[in-house]
Structures are given as structure tokens and as C-alpha cells.
Write an enzyme that holds these catalytic residues in place. Structure first.
Site, short mmCIF file in Angstrom:
data_model
loop_
_atom_site.label_atom_id
_atom_site.label_comp_id
_atom_site.label_asym_id
_atom_site.label_seq_id
_atom_site.Cartn_x
_atom_site.Cartn_y
_atom_site.Cartn_z
N ASP A 29 0.85 -1.19 0.00
CA ASP A 29 0.00 0.00 0.00
C ASP A 29 0.90 1.25 0.00
O ASP A 29 1.90 1.31 0.72
CB ASP A 29 -0.91 -0.02 1.24
CG ASP A 29 -2.04 0.98 1.15
OD1 ASP A 29 -3.20 0.55 1.09
OD2 ASP A 29 -1.76 2.21 1.15
N ASN A 85 -12.72 -3.16 2.45
CA ASN A 85 -13.75 -2.12 2.48
C ASN A 85 -14.61 -2.40 1.26
O ASN A 85 -14.17 -2.18 0.12
CB ASN A 85 -13.11 -0.72 2.41
CG ASN A 85 -12.36 -0.37 3.68
OD1 ASN A 85 -12.78 -0.72 4.77
ND2 ASN A 85 -11.24 0.32 3.54
N GLN A 92 -14.63 2.23 1.05
CA GLN A 92 -13.87 1.86 -0.15
C GLN A 92 -13.64 3.08 -1.03
O GLN A 92 -14.59 3.74 -1.45
CB GLN A 92 -14.61 0.77 -0.94
CG GLN A 92 -13.81 0.29 -2.16
CD GLN A 92 -14.53 -0.84 -2.92
OE1 GLN A 92 -15.62 -1.26 -2.53
NE2 GLN A 92 -13.91 -1.31 -3.97
N GLU A 93 -12.39 3.38 -1.29
CA GLU A 93 -12.07 4.54 -2.13
C GLU A 93 -11.69 4.14 -3.54
O GLU A 93 -12.01 4.85 -4.49
CB GLU A 93 -10.94 5.36 -1.49
CG GLU A 93 -11.44 6.10 -0.25
CD GLU A 93 -10.39 6.94 0.42
OE1 GLU A 93 -9.22 6.96 -0.06
OE2 GLU A 93 -10.72 7.57 1.44
N HIS A 98 -10.06 -5.01 -3.31
CA HIS A 98 -8.72 -5.20 -2.76
C HIS A 98 -8.82 -5.61 -1.30
O HIS A 98 -9.63 -5.07 -0.55
CB HIS A 98 -7.86 -3.94 -2.90
CG HIS A 98 -8.53 -2.70 -2.42
ND1 HIS A 98 -9.49 -2.02 -3.16
CD2 HIS A 98 -8.40 -2.00 -1.26
CE1 HIS A 98 -9.91 -0.98 -2.48
NE2 HIS A 98 -9.27 -0.95 -1.31
N HIS A 100 -6.98 -5.71 2.26
CA HIS A 100 -5.89 -5.12 3.04
C HIS A 100 -5.30 -6.18 3.97
O HIS A 100 -6.04 -6.81 4.73
CB HIS A 100 -6.42 -3.99 3.93
CG HIS A 100 -6.88 -2.76 3.20
ND1 HIS A 100 -6.06 -1.68 3.01
CD2 HIS A 100 -8.06 -2.44 2.64
CE1 HIS A 100 -6.73 -0.73 2.35
NE2 HIS A 100 -7.96 -1.18 2.12
P1 5GP Z 1 -9.70 1.62 0.28
O1 5GP Z 1 -9.97 2.80 1.13
O2 5GP Z 1 -10.27 1.78 -1.11
O3 5GP Z 1 -10.06 0.32 0.92
O4 5GP Z 1 -8.11 1.55 0.14
C1 5GP Z 1 -7.40 1.96 -0.96
C2 5GP Z 1 -5.94 1.83 -0.59
O5 5GP Z 1 -5.18 1.98 -1.76
C3 5GP Z 1 -5.45 2.91 0.40
O6 5GP Z 1 -4.92 2.27 1.55
C4 5GP Z 1 -4.41 3.66 -0.38
O7 5GP Z 1 -3.31 4.02 0.39
C5 5GP Z 1 -4.01 2.69 -1.48
N1 5GP Z 1 -3.60 3.32 -2.72
C6 5GP Z 1 -4.25 4.31 -3.37
N2 5GP Z 1 -3.59 4.62 -4.50
C7 5GP Z 1 -2.51 3.82 -4.56
C8 5GP Z 1 -1.45 3.67 -5.49
O8 5GP Z 1 -1.37 4.35 -6.52
N3 5GP Z 1 -0.51 2.72 -5.22
C9 5GP Z 1 -0.57 1.92 -4.11
N4 5GP Z 1 0.40 1.03 -3.95
N5 5GP Z 1 -1.56 2.03 -3.20
C10 5GP Z 1 -2.51 2.98 -3.42
#
Ligand code: 5GP
Length: 139
Positions: A29, A85, A92-93, A98, A100
Site C-alpha cells: 500500500d 472495504n 472503499q475509495e 482489494h 488489506h
Molecule cells: P480503500 O480505502 O479503497 O479500501 O483503500 C485503498 C488503498 O489503496 C489505500 O490504503 C491507499 O493508500 C491505497 N492506494 C491508493 N492509491 C494507490 C497507489 O497508486 N498505489 C498503491 N500502492 N496504493 C494505493
């Protein structure tokens, strides 16, 4: 438009890839919550867990299963929080499924999964019975 994770899969943007096979890929991450915080994804773009076809879901779990002990060993973690998420309301962003893998350490100050959902509701036995039945009805 493809997600940022598809761009990683296709090598358009860099990532610290730790594992890859035909169906899945795992990489660190970019904003780690702990050393070794790793994301495991299906290479194909699906937004939510249940959009992932069963065969790819199995492959995803196999990769998670393989990665957890490797991640723990790499950073000498005591445990791991393993979580999705699943949907915007759950935080979820990135709209590409994915998982974690967050290494955890005794006394790291973090919380359990129980801390993520706000105030727990007070539910009577009858309400619990009804919810259980309704879930079963939807299968
Ligand atoms: P979410 O909130 O969607 O569950 O988590 C998305 C995760 O993706 C976040 O922890 C964020 O740090 C990670 N992330 C977002 N953009 C990138 C990227 O370009 N490269 C990597 N390696 N991680 C990313």
C-alpha cells in the site's frame, strides 16, 4: 476509465509488487498503516466482492492465504488484520476489489474490526431472529 490498480497491473504506474500470478497480484500500500501493509487484488477489475466470479474469488483467497504468513514474517508481526472495504459506505475509495493485509503488533494502539462500524445497535432477540431468517431467505 481504468482504476489506479489496473494501471499497476498493466505496469503503467509503479508499485512494490510482492507477488503475482495469472489471476491475482499483491503490492505494498502506498500509504501504509503499518510496515508491510499489503493489498491483494484480482487482476481483472471488479468493484465489489460479489462482482468477482467464484473461480477468481478462490484464487484471490489462495493468494491472501499465501501472503499472510509471508507478510507477518517479513516485518515480525504478531498478527494481521485482514479486511475489505466493500463499497463506498464502508470506506472503499478505489473501486477495484482489494484485500488489506495490515500487520499488527502487540500494543500498536490500533483496534479490532469491531471498532469500524460505529455505535453497536441494541437488538432484541426477535429482531436478531428476523434478521437471521431474512439473510437465509436471500441465499
Ligand atoms: P480503500 O480505502 O479503497 O479500501 O483503500 C485503498 C488503498 O489503496 C489505500 O490504503 C491507499 O493508500 C491505497 N492506494 C491508493 N492509491 C494507490 C497507489 O497508486 N498505489 C498503491 N500502492 N496504493 C494505493
Amino acid at each position: 476509465m481504468s482504476t489506479i490498480f489496473t494501471k499497476i497491473v498493466e505496469g503503467e504506474i509503479p508499485a512494490r509488487i510482492v507477488y503475482e500470478d495469472e489471476t491475482t497480484i499483491a503490492f505494498l500500500d502506498a500509504n501504509p498503516l503499518a510496515p508491510g501493509h499489503t493489498l491483494v487484488i484480482p487482476k481483472a477489475e471488479y468493484e465489489r466482492l460479489n462482482d468477482v466470479p467464484a473461480e477468481e474469488a478462490t484464487a484471490l483467497y489462495e493468494t491472501i492465504h499465501r501472503l499472510v504468513p509471508a507478510v507477518e514474517a517479513a516485518v515480525d508481526a504478531d498478527a494481521t488484520t485482514v479486511a475489505f472495504n466493500n463499497g463506498e459506505a464502508a470506506g472503499q475509495e478505489v473501486p477495484h476489489v482489494h484485500c488489506h493485509l495490515i500487520p499488527r503488533f502487540e500494543g500498536d494502539g490500533g483496534g479490532p474490526i469491531h471498532a469500524v462500524a460505529g455505535e453497536p445497535p441494541e437488538l432484541a432477540d426477535e429482531e436478531l431472529d428476523e434478521v437471521a431468517e431474512t439473510i437465509a431467505d436471500h441465499l
